[in-house]
Write an enzyme that holds these catalytic residues in place. Structure first.
Site, mmCIF file in Angstrom:
data_model
loop_
_atom_site.group_PDB
_atom_site.id
_atom_site.type_symbol
_atom_site.label_atom_id
_atom_site.label_comp_id
_atom_site.label_asym_id
_atom_site.label_seq_id
_atom_site.Cartn_x
_atom_site.Cartn_y
_atom_site.Cartn_z
ATOM 1 N N SER A 16 16.455 -9.289 25.855
ATOM 2 C CA SER A 16 15.230 -8.890 25.154
ATOM 3 C C SER A 16 14.621 -10.029 24.361
ATOM 4 O O SER A 16 15.291 -10.816 23.710
ATOM 5 C CB SER A 16 15.523 -7.750 24.202
ATOM 6 N N ARG A 18 4.905 -15.141 25.826
ATOM 7 C CA ARG A 18 5.815 -15.332 26.951
ATOM 8 C C ARG A 18 5.400 -16.459 27.888
ATOM 9 O O ARG A 18 6.228 -17.253 28.310
ATOM 10 C CB ARG A 18 5.898 -14.033 27.740
ATOM 11 N N LEU A 55 7.471 5.809 32.585
ATOM 12 C CA LEU A 55 6.763 6.231 31.374
ATOM 13 C C LEU A 55 5.403 6.814 31.709
ATOM 14 O O LEU A 55 5.044 7.889 31.227
ATOM 15 C CB LEU A 55 6.600 5.045 30.428
ATOM 16 N N ALA A 56 4.630 6.107 32.542
ATOM 17 C CA ALA A 56 3.278 6.586 32.844
ATOM 18 C C ALA A 56 3.327 7.857 33.695
ATOM 19 O O ALA A 56 2.649 8.838 33.390
ATOM 20 C CB ALA A 56 2.483 5.495 33.554
ATOM 21 N N GLY A 57 4.151 7.858 34.732
ATOM 22 C CA GLY A 57 4.188 8.995 35.648
ATOM 23 C C GLY A 57 4.745 10.247 35.000
ATOM 24 O O GLY A 57 4.152 11.330 35.089
ATOM 25 N N HIS A 113 9.110 -14.018 32.274
ATOM 26 C CA HIS A 113 9.688 -13.786 30.957
ATOM 27 C C HIS A 113 10.611 -14.938 30.585
ATOM 28 O O HIS A 113 11.445 -15.338 31.385
ATOM 29 C CB HIS A 113 10.473 -12.469 30.992
ATOM 30 N N ARG A 157 0.838 -10.425 29.347
ATOM 31 C CA ARG A 157 1.130 -9.257 28.514
ATOM 32 C C ARG A 157 1.996 -9.678 27.340
ATOM 33 O O ARG A 157 2.935 -10.453 27.505
ATOM 34 C CB ARG A 157 1.854 -8.186 29.328
ATOM 35 N N GLU A 165 1.978 0.098 34.808
ATOM 36 C CA GLU A 165 1.989 -1.259 35.356
ATOM 37 C C GLU A 165 1.283 -1.334 36.710
ATOM 38 O O GLU A 165 0.838 -2.410 37.128
ATOM 39 C CB GLU A 165 3.445 -1.750 35.490
ATOM 40 N N GLY A 206 5.715 8.471 41.112
ATOM 41 C CA GLY A 206 6.399 7.655 40.108
ATOM 42 C C GLY A 206 6.719 8.498 38.891
ATOM 43 O O GLY A 206 5.944 9.370 38.503
#
Lengths: 259, 637, 232
Positions: B284, B330, B43-45, B266, B435, B425, B40
């Site tokens: 958004s 949410r 962002l994290a990967g 959402h 979240r 995630e 992945g």
């Protein structure tokens, strides 16, 4: 249901480029797209065509796509000679069938450029863009070294202009649209984004030299200032950034010659 | 299976600092001897791969897209939270911590959340120095806005493209390492199997999506940063390619799957328009700063919105939650929208929609100001719906957007399989049962930049690693499994495409395990899903071969996993006999229809252990203890 | 690990660095732009000189003598112009080759949105102008192609030369080509030299338009006046 588009469906004829793999010769194949709802996105129309193909035992048309909300930059089809289709400031996935009329004949081609080899049907390999970024499209800021974020103020005008350039989604429509298959708009957008910020100053020269050298090495053409890239760009990135990059490149080259 | 959270001892605000000091280090000269696989490139990967390579590790990074820059983090619009308190409005690490624990309805692990709040400030510093063009004030300092579930302005943003800009920052850092030769990037490669040798994650088997080649890659640790599994619902705000395959195959190799039923819906998405719809698009949440949400007071009111006078409108969020109003979290906002639509007051042709109206904001601030704040969102809305939101209120409806559940990880973000780390995630760690807006970007980057680079070093420093090559029997077995699976998908030769099954599965989940769940609906789903799976394996049609680009085959593989995951999701929802956050069981609500938690019996993480094909998985429990934030009923009134 | 960056490894010598600039697509464009500035300046001056024809034989002759006042200077100017033309063409050939190779397979269908007639025909207007320049030098500078050429009598040469209708038409066609070439070229050189401008509404676009009109109308005035018998 929702949407204000007409409830009348439409029928279209598609001439689609089919090519088995990198090495194969391709050809155009004609398909009918029937009962298309004007509220569908262009890719949803292709989904419908593909479902029909599968049910008839024919291999579906391969095309790249992912987010389907106009931001990932993975989709891209040349529709009747226009990358991402006739509507300005849009990606293929955000193009809706209400932009077309019943009975239209559409020619669907992949991005065509030496640096973007076709890998199947409408899919191309845009790895050249990643290699250009790897050649300088970054600010060297290893994790953990960062100063407090507000310690360097950035004038709002510069931040906004940098953001205009940074909006590039790397889809490659600029290359597809350019009569010379030049990548100048893509490279200029990234170089300008970083060169406009105070954090990007130390690497300003090596960035632009490295990226342009890689761009040339990948086999993209040169810019002849037609402006087609700007017109095709789904994020409306201006060719002003190309001028800006030219200036940066001249400066950096002269500095290199006389240093 | 034992769920050891490994939360360090000591006061909450010193746990991470102490833990960092206690960790074993790897000598800089030895770092390159340790290899890491990152699956992945979101962002994290991307942030993990870049940071680990900067440290000197030998990194391979994989993504299914044609470039790491396409990962779906790119689609996040609104912003990223950080406890900088630049607005002098009383924000602090403690308050961000508190808001996140409360927002998650007390179902997150406190120590993880506190650490997230602590490193949030470093993220902003890091991103600014990478050149992320955050919005700024005229003085040149960073701008903030407010977001759902918080009463302070702590959200940093880059127009409506915050995720894109943060991802490009991480991507650029990653490409820099690729250029230096420290990361080897494999785009258009999809993970098919996790390889476990002597109980430790030691590599993966991937399929090259262009050539179809099945390849093995060995390493000393594997990080899965493959995102959420919300596409199990088919219609979702996820990218079309988002899938559960990586984490699902890891689950089948022994990684516990935590809280699969926590799926976020959402509140502000563009409503469904037709059966051909392939995905849903988010508007958004930041729009709720200036937009007011309403429906007509009268049932079945067919008048155009502009002809409905103010006193005949029900601004139901402002009415029900006066202190948070349109900025209620949410889960609360989504459920409220469902309620009014169920009452027959929904708008649009389908009746499944509510208005998000900017009329008052435009009157107050002027159209230019609204344009400056949201122009790209308004344009996107108009492109999709053909309606001009400056003139006509937007129509919105809730849609699947995020999954709080994921692979269970301990404080070090390591799963129940040693050497298998999970970030972003894909893990379950920080958001509990719900979240808050602008927290996903924060968590992805926290995990990748500031947590895994430390904890993985500790893992390397405190374990011995026998040399494992891809010739090992475990790799050969995994390769054979992958090849066999592809062969069986291709040889069914039935009549239905993978998409049709996916759509049907999505509908089952949305209808029976969506915004509101009951014992009965879940039982029904648990009957329908296995039947659909059965049909899938008998009537699937995948044309072409496995030795070429075959998008139908890719989809089929993913849908096959979704058909298994969907069942676990419903099972988890059935077993959690309480309402909490995004998990709303109709049997458990108070007189006003608000979620009723059962802290006595369910104040825990449920993590599922795979027991083999056709066997019921085992539900394990990690009790949650709240030392700093006291358990209380969540109220946004 | 962080010390090495992949961007632009330093070139060893200054000539090498120069060749790297010239060898890049942007460097080639820079060559075209700089030579374009020189050649644009020249056509402007040339046009202004031509207008002397309206002042009569003597004005024209003294202007010709003025230009030949210092032969060394004249030849220096001629050399610079010749070098500019050669570099302009060589750089273009290099770019043209690269641009052709950059898209080996053409589209079946092409729709242009912003490119205009001038920008798309540069590759034709350029070679046409080259042909014209060769003819023009043989016609009015050396007299090779002039049936009635008198050394150092430019007025006579001009009037008798352009009285021939096909010649005058050829000159006017060349001016049309020059108009297209200048209009895109002058705008383009602003962009290449790095003055950030948008294509449609910008100073550079306005400047290119006015510059082109002045130069081309000034040039065309001569053959037109001769054809209409205003200048005899």
């Amino acid at each position: 249901m929702g949407g204000t588009g007409s409830d009348q469906t439409m029928n279209l004829t598609l001439n689609v480029w089919r090519q088995k793999n990198r090495r194969a010769e391709g050809e155009f194949v004609t398909y009918e797209a029937k009962d298309i709802n004007p509220d569908m996105s262009f890719l949803e129309m292709l989904d419908v065509v593909n479902e029909h193909l599968i049910s008839r035992g024919e291999e579906p048309i391969a095309f790249d796509h992912d987010c389907r909300e106009g931001i990932c930059g993975q989709c891209g089809i040349v529709i009747n000679g226009s990358p991402h289709g006739p509507r300005g400031a849009t990606t293929t996935c955000q193009l809706h069938m209400r932009s077309f009329h019943n009975g239209d004949v559409l020619t669907l081609e992949p991005w065509r450029a030496n640096a973007f080899p076709v890998i199947k049907d409408l899919m191309v390999d845009r790895g050249a863009f990643d290699r250009i970024v790897a050649a300088g499209g970054f600010i060297t800021a290893p994790t953990g070294n960062a100063p407090e974020a507000n310690s360097v103020p950035v004038p709002k005008e510069n931040a906004d202009l940098a953001m205009d350039a940074a909006a590039c989604i790397g889809c490659g429509a600029c290359v597809a649209a350019c009569p010379n298959a030049s990548a100048m708009l893509f490279v200029a957008a990234k170089a300008s984004h970083l060169n406009l910020l105070p954090q990007g100053q130390p690497e300003r020269s090596r960035r632009v030299l490295g990226m342009v050298e890689r761009m040339d090495g990948e086999g993209f053409g040169g810019c002849t200032n037609h402006g087609e890239c700007e017109a095709a760009c789904p994020k409306e990135i201006s060719i002003k950034f190309i001028a800006r990059m030219n200036r940066d490149h001249h400066k950096a080259s002269l500095l290199r010659i006389f240093s | 299976m034992e769920l050891k959270s490994n939360v360090p001892s000591g006061p909450m605000d010193q746990k991470w600092t102490k833990h960092k000091f206690d960790m074993k280090l790897v000598n800089p000269a030895n770092k390159r001897k340790y290899s890491v696989i990152v699956v992945g490139s979101g962002l994290a990967g991307a942030s993990a791969a870049a940071s680990l390579a900067e440290l000197g590790h030998n990194v391979k990074c994989f993504c299914y897209q044609d470039s790491p820059r396409r990962a779906h983090s790119i689609a996040a619009q609104g912003g990223i939270n950080a406890a900088k308190n630049y607005q002098n409005d009383g924000d602090s690490v403690e308050r961000l911590f508190y808001d996140t624990v409360k927002g998650g309805d007390f179902r997150a692990r406190e120590a993880n959340v506190h650490r997230l709040a602590e490193v949030s400030v470093n993220i902003i510093d890091q991103c600014v120095s990478q050149g992320v063009p955050f919005a700024r004030e005229y003085g040149g300092l960073l701008a903030n806005r407010s977001f759902g579930g918080a009463q302070v302005s702590r959200t940093f943003y880059a127009r409506g493209q915050t995720g894109q800009q943060l991802l490009l920052g991480a991507y650029q850092a990653l490409e820099r390492q690729v250029g230096l030769g420290t990361v080897k990037m494999f785009a258009r490669h999809e993970m098919q199997e996790l390889v476990v040798v002597d109980g430790q994650a030691r590599g993966i088997v991937v399929r090259d999506l262009e050539t179809g080649a099945i390849e093995s890659h060995a390493s000393d640790a594997v990080i899965l940063a493959t995102g959420g599994y919300g596409t199990v619902f088919y219609l979702a705000t996820y990218a079309k390619g988002c899938n559960t395959t990586a984490i699902w195959r890891a689950y089948k190799k022994g990684a516990a799957f935590a809280n699969p039923c926590y799926t976020q819906i959402h509140p502000t998405c563009i409503p469904v328009t037709g059966h051909y719809q392939s995905k849903l698009t988010l508007m958004s949440e930041s729009l709720r700063n200036d937009g007011r949400i309403w429906v007509p007071k009268m049932k079945g009111d067919q008048r155009p919105p502009n002809q409905i006078p103010d006193d005949e409108r029900d601004y139901y969020l402002e009415r029900k939650y006066p202190s948070f109003g349109n900025l209620a979290p949410r889960d609360v906002s989504s459920r409220a929208a469902k309620e009014v639509c169920d009452e027959g007051r929904g708008v649009g042709k389908s009746g499944l929609g509510v208005y998000l109206d900017f009329k008052d904001a435009i009157a107050r601030l002027g159209e230019d100001k609204i344009r400056e704040r949201y122009s790209n969102l308004f344009e996107m809305y108009e492109r999709i719906t053909d309606e001009n939101p400056y003139k006509v209120p937007m129509r919105i409806y809730p849609a699947i957007h995020y999954t709080m559940g994921g692979l269970w990880v301990d404080y070090n973000l390591m799963s129940t399989v040693p050497g298998l780390f999970v970030a972003g995630e894909a893990n379950f760690s920080d958001h509990g049962a719900n979240r808050l807006g602008a927290s996903a970007l924060m968590q992805g980057l926290a995990d990748g930049y500031f947590i895994i680079p430390y904890t993985i070093g500790n893992f390397f420093g405190s374990n011995k690693f026998a040399k494992v090559s891809t010739d090992h029997a475990a790799f050969k077995e995994a390769e054979a499994n992958v090849a066999g699976r592809i062969k069986s998908l291709l040889s069914i030769k039935g009549t239905r495409s993978a998409d049709t099954f996916h759509r049907e599965l999505g509908k089952i989940l949305w209808d029976y395990c969506g915004m509101a769940r009951t014992e009965q609906s879940l039982t029904t789903a648990l009957e329908k899903i296995p039947a659909l799976r059965e049909e899938f394996w008998h009537d699937l049609r995948v044309l072409g071969t496995g030795e070429e680009i075959n998008q139908s085959l890719e989809k089929a593989g993913r849908v096959a996993d979704f058909l298994e995951l969907g069942e676990l999701l419903c099972r988890d929802a059935l077993e959690r006999r309480e309402s909490c956050g995004a998990h709303f069981r109709e049997e458990f609500q108070d007189a006003e229809g608000e979620a009723k938690r059962d802290d006595e019996n369910f104040c825990h993480v449920a993590a599922w252990e795979y027991n083999g094909e056709g066997k019921t998985p085992t539900r394990h429990v990690e009790p949650l203890e709240f030392e700093s934030v006291h358990l209380q009923t969540r109220s946004y009134k | 690990m962080n010390a090495v960056a992949p961007a632009a490894t330093p070139a060893r010598s200054a000539p090498n660095r120069l060749s790297r600039l010239i060898g890049s697509t942007i460097g080639l464009k820079l060559v075209m732009a700089v030579t374009g500035v020189i050649l644009s300046g020249f056509v402007l001056g040339h046009m202004a000189g031509n207008l002397k024809i309206f002042e009569g034989t003597e004005a024209m002759a003294s202007y010709a003598r003025l230009l030949r006042f210092e032969p060394a200077l004249l030849w220096l100017v001629r050399l610079v112009l010749l070098a500019s033309v050669v570099l302009h063409i060589v750089a273009w050939l290099q770019l043209f080759k690269r641009n052709q190779e950059a898209r080996p397979k053409a589209y079946r269908q092409t729709t242009r949105k912003e490119a205009d007639y001038a920008s798309l025909t540069m590759r034709f207007s350029g070679p046409f102008l080259l042909l014209f320049i060769i003819y023009h030098l043989g016609h009015l500078t050396t007299g090779t192609f002039h049936p009635n050429f008198k050394e150092l009598d430019p007025y006579h040469n001009l009037v008798t030369g352009l009285r021939v209708l096909p010649v005058a038409v050829f000159y006017l066609l060349a001016m049309a080509a020059l108009a297209l070439h200048l209009w895109h070229g002058v705008w383009s050189l602003f962009q290449t030299l790095g003055a950030a401008q948008s294509k449609q509404a910008s100073f550079a676009r306005g400047f290119a338009t006015i510059f082109t009109l002045v130069v081309v109308l000034g040039f065309a005035a001569v053959p037109l006046s001769i054809m209409l018998g205003i200048v005899k």
